[in-house]
Design a protein around this motif. Structure first.
Motif, mmCIF file in Angstrom:
data_model
loop_
_atom_site.group_PDB
_atom_site.id
_atom_site.type_symbol
_atom_site.label_atom_id
_atom_site.label_comp_id
_atom_site.label_asym_id
_atom_site.label_seq_id
_atom_site.Cartn_x
_atom_site.Cartn_y
_atom_site.Cartn_z
ATOM 1 N N MET A 1 0.831 -1.203 0.000
ATOM 2 C CA MET A 1 0.000 0.000 0.000
ATOM 3 C C MET A 1 0.869 1.258 0.000
ATOM 4 O O MET A 1 0.639 2.198 -0.745
ATOM 5 C CB MET A 1 -0.891 -0.037 1.257
ATOM 6 C CG MET A 1 -2.168 0.779 1.128
ATOM 7 S SD MET A 1 -3.094 0.347 -0.365
ATOM 8 C CE MET A 1 -3.852 1.917 -0.718
ATOM 9 N N LYS A 2 1.883 1.236 0.889
ATOM 10 C CA LYS A 2 2.818 2.364 0.961
ATOM 11 C C LYS A 2 3.541 2.542 -0.365
ATOM 12 O O LYS A 2 3.722 3.660 -0.843
ATOM 13 C CB LYS A 2 3.853 2.109 2.065
ATOM 14 C CG LYS A 2 3.471 2.735 3.400
ATOM 15 C CD LYS A 2 4.624 2.639 4.378
ATOM 16 C CE LYS A 2 4.304 3.343 5.663
ATOM 17 N NZ LYS A 2 5.168 2.930 6.763
ATOM 18 N N ILE A 3 3.932 1.400 -0.942
ATOM 19 C CA ILE A 3 4.637 1.434 -2.220
ATOM 20 C C ILE A 3 3.742 2.079 -3.280
ATOM 21 O O ILE A 3 4.174 2.917 -4.058
ATOM 22 C CB ILE A 3 5.022 -0.009 -2.652
ATOM 23 C CG1 ILE A 3 6.049 -0.597 -1.694
ATOM 24 C CG2 ILE A 3 5.526 -0.037 -4.085
ATOM 25 C CD1 ILE A 3 7.468 -0.115 -1.911
ATOM 26 N N LEU A 4 2.462 1.671 -3.264
ATOM 27 C CA LEU A 4 1.521 2.192 -4.247
ATOM 28 C C LEU A 4 1.407 3.707 -4.123
ATOM 29 O O LEU A 4 1.440 4.429 -5.126
ATOM 30 C CB LEU A 4 0.148 1.523 -4.040
ATOM 31 C CG LEU A 4 -0.911 1.895 -5.087
ATOM 32 C CD1 LEU A 4 -0.548 1.338 -6.439
ATOM 33 C CD2 LEU A 4 -2.281 1.389 -4.669
ATOM 34 N N LEU A 5 1.294 4.185 -2.886
ATOM 35 C CA LEU A 5 1.207 5.634 -2.651
ATOM 36 C C LEU A 5 2.456 6.339 -3.163
ATOM 37 O O LEU A 5 2.375 7.384 -3.803
ATOM 38 C CB LEU A 5 1.019 5.905 -1.150
ATOM 39 C CG LEU A 5 -0.400 5.665 -0.606
ATOM 40 C CD1 LEU A 5 -0.440 5.888 0.894
ATOM 41 C CD2 LEU A 5 -1.408 6.576 -1.301
ATOM 42 N N ALA A 6 3.606 5.728 -2.890
ATOM 43 C CA ALA A 6 4.863 6.335 -3.325
ATOM 44 C C ALA A 6 4.910 6.417 -4.848
ATOM 45 O O ALA A 6 5.352 7.408 -5.419
ATOM 46 C CB ALA A 6 6.037 5.525 -2.788
ATOM 47 N N ARG A 7 4.407 5.341 -5.496
ATOM 48 C CA ARG A 7 4.395 5.334 -6.963
ATOM 49 C C ARG A 7 3.482 6.416 -7.515
ATOM 50 O O ARG A 7 3.835 7.130 -8.460
ATOM 51 C CB ARG A 7 3.920 3.972 -7.476
ATOM 52 C CG ARG A 7 4.986 2.904 -7.383
ATOM 53 C CD ARG A 7 4.404 1.565 -7.789
ATOM 54 N NE ARG A 7 5.417 0.518 -7.708
ATOM 55 C CZ ARG A 7 5.129 -0.766 -7.770
ATOM 56 N NH1 ARG A 7 3.892 -1.172 -7.913
ATOM 57 N NH2 ARG A 7 6.094 -1.659 -7.700
ATOM 58 N N LEU A 8 2.287 6.535 -6.908
ATOM 59 C CA LEU A 8 1.345 7.558 -7.358
ATOM 60 C C LEU A 8 1.931 8.948 -7.130
ATOM 61 O O LEU A 8 1.766 9.846 -7.962
ATOM 62 C CB LEU A 8 0.016 7.409 -6.604
ATOM 63 C CG LEU A 8 -0.832 6.199 -7.019
ATOM 64 C CD1 LEU A 8 -2.052 6.058 -6.125
ATOM 65 C CD2 LEU A 8 -1.259 6.319 -8.480
ATOM 66 N N ALA A 9 2.641 9.109 -6.009
ATOM 67 C CA ALA A 9 3.266 10.388 -5.714
ATOM 68 C C ALA A 9 4.308 10.729 -6.777
ATOM 69 O O ALA A 9 4.388 11.868 -7.248
ATOM 70 C CB ALA A 9 3.905 10.345 -4.335
ATOM 71 N N LEU A 10 5.071 9.714 -7.180
ATOM 72 C CA LEU A 10 6.095 9.922 -8.208
ATOM 73 C C LEU A 10 5.449 10.363 -9.526
ATOM 74 O O LEU A 10 5.887 11.327 -10.167
ATOM 75 C CB LEU A 10 6.895 8.630 -8.421
ATOM 76 C CG LEU A 10 7.933 8.680 -9.539
ATOM 77 C CD1 LEU A 10 9.055 9.646 -9.187
ATOM 78 C CD2 LEU A 10 8.499 7.294 -9.822
ATOM 79 N N LEU A 11 4.364 9.654 -9.895
ATOM 80 C CA LEU A 11 3.653 9.990 -11.129
ATOM 81 C C LEU A 11 3.123 11.432 -11.073
ATOM 82 O O LEU A 11 3.302 12.211 -12.012
ATOM 83 C CB LEU A 11 2.490 9.002 -11.329
ATOM 84 C CG LEU A 11 1.664 9.201 -12.612
ATOM 85 C CD1 LEU A 11 2.491 8.877 -13.838
ATOM 86 C CD2 LEU A 11 0.401 8.350 -12.584
ATOM 87 N N ALA A 12 2.513 11.779 -9.917
ATOM 88 C CA ALA A 12 1.960 13.128 -9.739
ATOM 89 C C ALA A 12 3.067 14.175 -9.858
ATOM 90 O O ALA A 12 2.887 15.229 -10.485
ATOM 91 C CB ALA A 12 1.260 13.237 -8.391
ATOM 92 N N LEU A 13 4.213 13.846 -9.283
ATOM 93 C CA LEU A 13 5.350 14.775 -9.306
ATOM 94 C C LEU A 13 5.807 15.030 -10.746
ATOM 95 O O LEU A 13 6.013 16.185 -11.158
ATOM 96 C CB LEU A 13 6.490 14.176 -8.480
ATOM 97 C CG LEU A 13 7.620 15.130 -8.110
ATOM 98 C CD1 LEU A 13 7.139 16.116 -7.047
ATOM 99 C CD2 LEU A 13 8.832 14.347 -7.602
ATOM 100 N N VAL A 14 5.933 13.945 -11.521
ATOM 101 C CA VAL A 14 6.389 14.075 -12.909
ATOM 102 C C VAL A 14 5.386 14.900 -13.712
ATOM 103 O O VAL A 14 5.754 15.827 -14.445
ATOM 104 C CB VAL A 14 6.587 12.680 -13.540
ATOM 105 C CG1 VAL A 14 6.824 12.808 -15.043
ATOM 106 C CG2 VAL A 14 7.738 11.949 -12.871
ATOM 107 N N LEU A 15 4.081 14.567 -13.536
ATOM 108 C CA LEU A 15 3.049 15.286 -14.297
ATOM 109 C C LEU A 15 3.004 16.762 -13.902
ATOM 110 O O LEU A 15 2.883 17.644 -14.759
ATOM 111 C CB LEU A 15 1.677 14.629 -14.083
ATOM 112 C CG LEU A 15 1.539 13.200 -14.633
ATOM 113 C CD1 LEU A 15 0.147 12.641 -14.361
ATOM 114 C CD2 LEU A 15 1.854 13.138 -16.121
#
Lengths: 247, 265
Positions: A1-15
């Motif tokens: 779950m934490k990993i998923l959040l981190a991944r979404l955060a990374l995507l949001a950051l790039v966008l």
């Protein structure tokens, strides 16, 4: 779950960076237009009949090349893995040819086929067949001799050994081969279209790039990336389901 | 339950069996003039140094490999092809199919015959389940091999070997990959199963203790070319117990096998 959040955060950051950095001219917006501009252009492009046609042409090239390369490569791969003599003779040659960048043969394909649909298909199928062939022969060799011995000792027929032992045993590697060969196949069609063509998404992208139409270029990249990732993830889903019997 | 051996009946008869391999540097004699007779319901163990051809011999008994010379009779008829109705084989590594559950692995031999013989899917399932219970794995049928321990996998493999109810069971170092404790337990379990099913067993092992503990008769093979250099009757009473291992008789039998093996170069 934490990993998923981190991944979404990374995507949001790039966008967010894609949107904000060109807007505030931290990067040159002429080279990298803001994301929202690109998405607006994408929406507009997807309305155009010219783009529909290009997508159709590219999809047909990719599909036909894949349908030729996969059975052909698989059959040749099984043949060199199963027939010791053919394997000994052809494998070194195939490994040598495999190591050559296939794009250097592109001019040859243009001379033989012209700048046509057939040229794109032939070039992509040529490239992809090698990948499929080597993966398929590795898949055959991955089948444990013990599995065959067990089946034989219980009186399995050749057909039963093929369907009930070889196929399931090779399945994880075959799916991986399918996935990787599609990456090569797609790349080959793109290279062929961008190098010389009159139709297809690659043709449009090359044109946009030459004319410095960066919003169109990035919109095209988004379309291609989405299609490629979707195919890859679909196969990977099936791969994961049989990962426990990987040897 | 006391096991009664039918010594009068012959299950396996091997006469003058020799085998020569055609290798890269000419021919290599692998087996030489092997003759043996295994009585029905008897437990025979073959021991010998590595590379002496024990496994080759077993593969020939199973009809999985052809010998250069000599004959093999199983219940009076020659063996040339695998015949799962007469012979079940259990391999060194459990060799379960990782894409099948424990129960489906046990049912695999039946499903191969399924098309040819009139047995319903339910009947086959019931037989596989009975075998699963026999080897003490009730409740583990839906597990996949990667979810089973080494000992459990080998139990499944034994169940698979027994599911067609062949009179002869050939076992190629089935417990070699297990740790010593599991190995002892599995040996004991095998004897329990054997005593309820009256099978003829030919069992290959490297372990002298295992050989004496399990066998009615131990055949000792020489280094390549493999020959049978001694036949040792083990007259310890059955059922065998762990305590017997500490007795003088057990020690003497073990020692005799060892003396035979160490003589070979």
């Amino acid at each position: 779950m934490k990993i998923l959040l981190a991944r979404l955060a990374l995507l949001a950051l790039v966008l967010a960076a894609w949107e904000l950095m060109p807007r505030h001219e931290i990067v040159n917006p002429l080279l990298l237009p803001p994301l929202s501009d690109v998405l607006a252009m994408l929406g507009e492009l997807l309305q155009r009949p010219q783009v529909h046609l290009a997508i159709g042409v590219t999809a047909a090239e990719v599909a036909v090349a894949f349908l030729i390369a996969v059975p052909l490569g698989a059959a040749l791969g099984v043949l060199i893995a199963e027939n010791e003599y053919l394997g000994e003779v052809f494998k070194p040659v195939l490994f040598y040819v495999f190591s050559i960048p296939k794009s250097i043969f592109l001019p040859m394909f243009i001379l033989v086929f012209g700048i046509t649909f057939a040229q794109k298909v032939a070039y992509a199928a040529f490239t992809t067949t090698f990948v499929v062939m080597l993966s398929a022969s590795a898949a055959v060799e991955s089948v444990k001799q013990d599995y065959l011995l067990v089946a034989r000792s219980y009186g399995a027929t050749r057909m039963q050994i093929l369907l009930r032992v070889y196929v399931p045993s090779m399945m994880p590697l075959l799916l991986e081969a399918l996935r990787i060969s599609m990456i090569f196949n797609f790349t080959a069609v793109m290279i062929a279209e961008m190098y010389a063509s009159r139709a297809g998404i690659g043709h449009l992208i090359a044109g946009w790039g030459e004319n410095f139409q960066m919003r169109q270029l990035f919109a095209g990249i988004i379309v291609l990336a989405t299609v490629a990732i979707l195919f890859n993830e679909t196969v990977r889903y099936f791969e994961a389901r049989c990962s426990t019997w990987r040897t | 339950m006391q096991h009664v051996a039918h010594l009068d009946e012959t299950a396996i008869e091997v006469a003058n069996l020799s085998h020569i391999y055609a290798g890269a540097q000419g021919t290599v004699p692998a087996l030489e003039e092997i003759s043996m007779r295994v009585g029905s319901g008897r437990f025979t163990v073959i021991v010998g140094p590595s590379g002496c051809g024990k496994t080759s011999l077993l593969m020939m008994l199973a009809g999985l490999r052809a010998q250069s010379q000599g004959t093999i009779l199983c219940h009076g008829r020659p063996i040339s092809d695998p015949d799962p109705k007469r012979v079940g084989v259990i391999f060194q590594e459990a060799s379960l199919y990782p894409w099948l559950s424990a129960l489906d692995n046990i049912e695999f031999p039946l499903s191969l015959r399924g098309a040819r013989e009139r047995e319903t899917r339910q009947q086959r399932r019931a037989r596989a389940e009975a075998m699963l219970r026999l080897v003490g794995l009730e409740g583990f049928g839906e597990r996949f091999p990667y979810e089973l321990s080494g000992g459990m996998k080998q139990r499944v493999s034994i169940a698979r070997g027994l599911v067609q109810d062949p009179p002869v069971l050939l076992m190629d170092e089935p417990f070699a990959a297990l740790d010593e404790q599991t190995r002892m337990t599995m040996g004991h379990e095998l004897l329990r199963i054997w005593s309820t099913m009256l099978k003829t067993v030919v069992f290959i092992t490297h372990s002298l203790t295992e050989a004496v503990y399990l066998a009615d008769e131990v055949l000792v093979m020489s280094a390549r070319p493999g020959r049978i250099i001694d036949r040792i009757a083990v007259n310890l009473p059955r059922p065998r117990t762990y305590e017997m291992m500490a007795t003088d008789v057990f020690g003497q039998l073990r020692d005799r096998i060892w003396q035979q093996i160490r003589k070979t170069p």
